[in-house]
Scaffold this active site. Structure first.
Site, short mmCIF file in Angstrom:
data_model
loop_
_atom_site.label_atom_id
_atom_site.label_comp_id
_atom_site.label_asym_id
_atom_site.label_seq_id
_atom_site.Cartn_x
_atom_site.Cartn_y
_atom_site.Cartn_z
N GLU A 61 0.83 -1.20 0.00
CA GLU A 61 0.00 0.00 0.00
C GLU A 61 0.86 1.26 0.00
O GLU A 61 0.52 2.26 -0.64
CB GLU A 61 -0.92 0.01 1.23
CG GLU A 61 -1.97 -1.10 1.23
CD GLU A 61 -1.44 -2.42 1.78
OE1 GLU A 61 -2.22 -3.38 1.87
OE2 GLU A 61 -0.22 -2.49 2.12
N GLY A 311 13.87 -2.43 -0.61
CA GLY A 311 13.82 -1.27 -1.48
C GLY A 311 14.54 -1.41 -2.80
O GLY A 311 14.78 -0.41 -3.47
N ASN A 336 2.14 -7.93 -6.27
CA ASN A 336 2.03 -6.93 -7.34
C ASN A 336 2.89 -7.31 -8.54
O ASN A 336 4.11 -7.39 -8.44
CB ASN A 336 2.45 -5.58 -6.78
CG ASN A 336 2.42 -4.48 -7.82
OD1 ASN A 336 1.74 -4.60 -8.84
ND2 ASN A 336 3.15 -3.41 -7.57
#
Length: 423
Positions: A61, A311, A336
């Site tokens: 999110e 990241g 995703n």
């Protein structure tokens, strides 16, 4: 279930929450920090600029919110952005993406006193709940304060819809108290309407608006040099518990000389668990964290890289030839796939993609992804892709087309806020 009964059950659970945090803290020490925020206990706050508040539960999110946060900062520079989370990994992602340009905190548990203290402390002018986060006391408290609260980038799987339907009265009350709802797809909107809410707009998925960091391609090139430019690279991205064993079984069946498999677990607390699995199988592997300099490369005898970094997902995608999207080989609902498509990579997805049902179906239909039913099928399609450079290039071009064809949700949601914010 009434909201009173819902609250009663929450109060029954409240004494056990510290034990849960301590237990989770054994594996992820970050859970031992910022307890005051989880119970909405704050130091006195000096008056500051007005706030726009976004609730982003965890990593997915938070990453999806990136273009929206930047757009809101551009449109409303006089407002401060507050982002709340439920997990330490979400909070860390927020720090990585936005630094000190936003405020961040944990959203308190959904009991009336904590919710009231949270709203009184931060005093947001408008709030946005991303995806499907229905906290019924929070929603009711926002309504009492006449603070508009919206559900945006909303998605609702059939499984989740069935769960909410079991508490139909409470769910309908919560949905009706929201100032607005922006769903990702028509199917999501229909499931939300089935729970008793009609005021739903369909704006698309914010994740299509996410753009890779400027340096992602260069970082991917550097990673590939450390992996070995002559070696074919297969990326298993965002894998979940139990999938790594199936992926290793599939890879063991391949006849691809020099193949390097990069496994990036979805949750950082599982890095050591996956390392233990690799050791148990007697596989030569290197951790990404060991590749600390440009001179450090993966030894020829190593067949696995364990992606134990945060990241770098865009860089991982940039460095590979073919990517598998985790969470889909076992019934977790999928992760995703849009990030891999944005980087123009051929994608493999499993049968369980109910969290991204429409985008997964579109990716398959447009030739950007292949769906595999199990580990054996994964091995077969991966072998075919590794042998066929033209097929990889064709799917990569389709992935770029797919990822660029469905943007625009960011601007629509930002426009939705005009009614609640002064420019």
């Amino acid at each position: 279930m009434s909201r009173r009964l819902y609250t009663f059950f929450l109060y029954l659970l409240l004494p056990f929450i510290p034990l849960k945090l301590l237990w989770r803290g054994l594996r992820q020490p970050e859970y031992l920090r910022h307890w005051n925020e989880r119970f909405a206990i704050y130091s006195p706050r000096r008056k500051t600029q007005p706030r726009i508040w976004l609730h982003c539960v965890s990593v997915g999110e938070t990453r999806a919110a990136e273009p929206l946060v930047h757009e809101l900062q551009r449109r409303y520079p006089q407002h401060r952005i507050l982002i709340t989370h439920a997990t330490p990994t979400g909070r860390a992602t927020s720090k990585q993406l936005f630094g000190d340009s936003v405020e961040r905190a944990y959203l308190p548990y959904d009991v009336p006193g904590a919710v009231r203290r949270f709203l009184a402390h931060y005093r947001p002018q408008v709030g946005l709940l991303l995806e499907t986060e229905l906290w019924f006391n929070l929603i009711a408290a926002c309504k009492r304060r006449r603070m508009p609260l919206l559900l945006v980038n909303a998605r609702l799987s059939e499984k989740s819809a069935a769960g909410y339907a079991r508490i139909a009265k409470l769910t309908q009350e919560g949905l009706n108290a929201l100032a607005g709802i922006a769903a990702q797809t028509e199917a999501d909107a229909q499931r939300l309407q089935g729970l008793g809410e009609r005021r739903i707009k369909v704006f698309g998925n914010l994740k299509f608006d996410v753009r890779p960091p400027v340096k992602a391609a260069q970082q991917g090139k550097q990673l590939r040099q450390r992996f070995g430019t002559s070696r074919p690279v297969f990326l298993a991205a965002s894998t979940r518990d139990g999938e790594e064993a199936l992926i290793l079984d599939a890879v063991a069946k391949l006849a691809v000389p020099g193949l390097l498999t990069v496994i990036v677990p979805r949750h950082p607390q599982r890095f050591d668990e996956v390392a233990a699995l690799l050791e148990k199988r007697g596989l030569e592997f290197v951790r990404r964290s060991q590749l600390t300099s440009e001179e450090t490369t993966v030894p020829d005898e190593a067949t696995i890289v364990l992606g134990d970094s945060m990241g770098e997902m865009f860089a991982y995608y940039a460095s590979c030839d073919v990517a598998f999207i985790g969470g889909s080989l076992l019934p977790f609902g999928g992760q995703n796939l849009i990030e891999g498509a944005i980087m123009g990579k051929p994608l493999l997805i499993g049968p369980h993609t109910f969290n991204f049902a429409e985008s997964a179906a579109q990716a398959v239909a447009q030739g950007a992804a292949l769906r595999v039913e199990d580990g054996a099928a994964l091995a077969g399609d991966l072998q075919r892709l590794m042998e066929d450079a033209e097929l990889r290039n064709q799917m990569g071009r389709a992935a770029l087309q797919f990822s660029s064809s469905a943007g625009g949700a960011t601007a629509k949601i930002a426009d939705m806020l005009k009614a609640y914010l002064a420019t």
